[in-house]
Structures are given as C-alpha cells and as structure tokens.
Design an enzyme around this catalytic site. Sequence first.
Site, PDB file in Angstrom:
ATOM      1  N   ASP A 155     -10.238   2.511   2.150  1.00  0.00           N
ATOM      2  CA  ASP A 155     -10.259   1.895   3.476  1.00  0.00           C
ATOM      3  C   ASP A 155     -10.919   2.825   4.499  1.00  0.00           C
ATOM      4  OD1 ASP A 155      -9.057  -0.544   2.854  1.00  0.00           O
ATOM      5  OD2 ASP A 155      -7.036   0.251   3.124  1.00  0.00           O
ATOM      6  N   LYS A 163       0.806  -1.220   0.000  1.00  0.00           N
ATOM      7  CA  LYS A 163       0.000   0.000   0.000  1.00  0.00           C
ATOM      8  C   LYS A 163       0.840   1.270   0.000  1.00  0.00           C
ATOM      9  CE  LYS A 163      -4.183  -1.849   2.178  1.00  0.00           C
ATOM     10  NZ  LYS A 163      -5.176  -1.674   3.251  1.00  0.00           N
ATOM     11  N   ALA A 169      -1.323   0.119  15.338  1.00  0.00           N
ATOM     12  CA  ALA A 169      -0.871   1.323  14.643  1.00  0.00           C
ATOM     13  C   ALA A 169      -0.328   0.988  13.254  1.00  0.00           C
ATOM     14  CB  ALA A 169       0.197   2.045  15.466  1.00  0.00           C
ATOM     15  N   GLY A 170      -0.834  -0.090  12.670  1.00  0.00           N
ATOM     16  CA  GLY A 170      -0.394  -0.483  11.334  1.00  0.00           C
ATOM     17  C   GLY A 170      -1.109   0.283  10.242  1.00  0.00           C
ATOM     18  N   GLY A 171      -1.037  -0.265   9.008  1.00  0.00           N
ATOM     19  CA  GLY A 171      -1.630   0.428   7.873  1.00  0.00           C
ATOM     20  C   GLY A 171      -3.128   0.621   7.996  1.00  0.00           C
ATOM     21  N   GLY A 208     -16.050  -6.721  11.743  1.00  0.00           N
ATOM     22  CA  GLY A 208     -15.242  -6.156  10.671  1.00  0.00           C
ATOM     23  C   GLY A 208     -15.774  -6.384   9.273  1.00  0.00           C
ATOM     24  N   TYR A 265     -12.381  -9.735   9.998  1.00  0.00           N
ATOM     25  CA  TYR A 265     -13.645 -10.321   9.548  1.00  0.00           C
ATOM     26  C   TYR A 265     -13.574 -11.831   9.338  1.00  0.00           C
ATOM     27  CZ  TYR A 265     -11.730  -9.955   4.759  1.00  0.00           C
ATOM     28  OH  TYR A 265     -10.953 -10.060   3.632  1.00  0.00           O
ATOM     29  N   ASN A 302      -5.020   1.876  -1.618  1.00  0.00           N
ATOM     30  CA  ASN A 302      -5.584   0.531  -1.724  1.00  0.00           C
ATOM     31  C   ASN A 302      -6.362   0.330  -3.027  1.00  0.00           C
ATOM     32  OD1 ASN A 302      -8.084   1.885  -1.205  1.00  0.00           O
ATOM     33  ND2 ASN A 302      -8.888   0.039  -0.219  1.00  0.00           N
TER      34      ASN A 302
END
Length: 298
Positions: free
Chosen positions: A120, A84, A145-147, A259, A238, A105
């Site tokens: 997103d 990304k 704290a990721g993408g 999710g 999800y 994305n």
Amino acid sequence: MFQSPAPVADRPRASILCGLIGQGIGGSRSPHMHETEARALGLTLVYRILDADRMGYGADDLPRLLPMLGAMGFDGINVTHPFKQAVMPLLDSLSDAARALGAVNTILFRNGRAHGDNTDWSGYRAHFLAGLADRPRGRIAMIGAGGAAAAVGYAHLDLGATHLAIVDPAQDRAAALADRLGALFPAARVQAIAHAADAIADADGVVQTSPIGMLSHPGLPFDPDLLTPDQWVSDIIYFPLHTPLLMAAQAKGCAILTGGGMAVMQAAHAFALFTGVAPDSERMLADFARATDAAVAP
C-alpha cells in the site's frame, strides 16, 4: 527508508494461484488487474475473491484459513479490511515495511511458510511521484487516520515530508497514528490536529484517506473553501475516480491526484511478489482507466 517490493524469484512458476481476503469485496477489481496483466505477459494466473461476507469467515477463523490456503496451493493472497492487522501474528515472517506500519496487505506462501508484506505504501509513493513529483511536499495535511492513512502517511514521510498533520473525528486514533509515524521518522514533526482548517491552512498539499466521498459514503470530508489554488489535493478513493472533493479542488485551481493510481500500483507491486515478474505498470494503469470509464458510462 525502504525500497519498493522486488520480485521474489528469477523465473515465474508454471501457474500462479492468488486471491483476496476481506469483507464486502465482491466488487474488487483485483482479479481483473492481475489476470489481465498476467495474460499480457504470457503467464497463467488465477485470482480468486474470498469474501468473508459470502464465505462466512471472520478474524477468529484466520488461524485455520491461512494454512488451508497455503496447503491448497495458493502462491499468495492480498489482504484488505478488516484483516490487515489480524493476520500479522499468524505469519512466519514480515517485511520491514509491514512491521513498521503494523499492517499486511500481501501474503506469500513459500515452502510451507507465510510471509507478510505491505505494498500500500509503496504503491501510493509510486503513484504520487508519477503525478505530483514537481509539487512542494514538505508540509502535508492528511484527512483520516485509518489503515490506509498509515501507509499514505508513511509514504509522504519517506518522501521527505517535514510536517504531517493528521485530522480524524476519532482524535485518539489520530493521536495514536501520529505517535507511531513520529517514532518511525523522528526528524519530522507528526501531530494530530483537531480541526481540518488548522491542518490545511499552511499545508503544501492535502491527502484524503477517509471513506468520505465513496459512493457508499457520499459527501465532502472538509469544506473545499479551505483550499487555495497553490495547494494540491490527493484522494485515495477510486470509485468514483473523481470524487466531489477532487472536483471542488480542481474548480479552485488546485492540482489533483485521483486514487486509481494507488490501487493499480499497490497491485503491480503485489503482482511482482506473487509471480517473480515485473509487470508493465503503465499498461495496468491504462487498462484500469478503460475499465473505470466503462463502469461509469451511461
């Protein structure tokens, strides 16, 4: 701050070719979501999985891969982990949201040019409003704290959160994300917090963006005893749809948000960009739920 993505054309093309690039994506539900909705709308659309693990490409190959996909007639592609950020300098233009988030994305190929977008954040925003719009959302604790966290945190700040506390085992990553989002929303207080207990204690709700709780990463991202019944909990995982965290939160009386809706709504927004036609998001959500139930049935 930004509006949800809008269709890019007044009329759909005769046929649409799309795909997904990423690593370990063989089980993605994106082809089913896009192709099923296209059939319902009377569109001809093919969605291909381009798995880096199976095809043997990496980030260093993207400068050759992206132009090749455009030349082969792809109308657009989705992008997932770990590309990304890597695709961004290779694109001719970026949406305001993609530039602000530092992640793409969705890529559109038009007239020999590649345009990057991000659905997103808008997908999560739409999903949250559909499920928890009536809940207080001024003070948010975000785990991870990721993408994905960048998009989710952005969405909550865009919805008016005044305090966003970010918790991640990699505290430097949490601090970097807090700095980035804080600069975009200077009226809000965005800070990295070392311990989940401190972030959750006075939060209206908790959003879980880490991989903990996925089938491949079992467990709980924090102790559910930290929650109180007046809080809500949102998990972006999800598969499984009802994570251990959500089941524990529901048992404590918390409102929960699975999710699945984020996965569907980001796809719905990308579908509109690829095809120029607004999909029926309620139909996509219902189809996703049926497919999820079938996948977990004994």
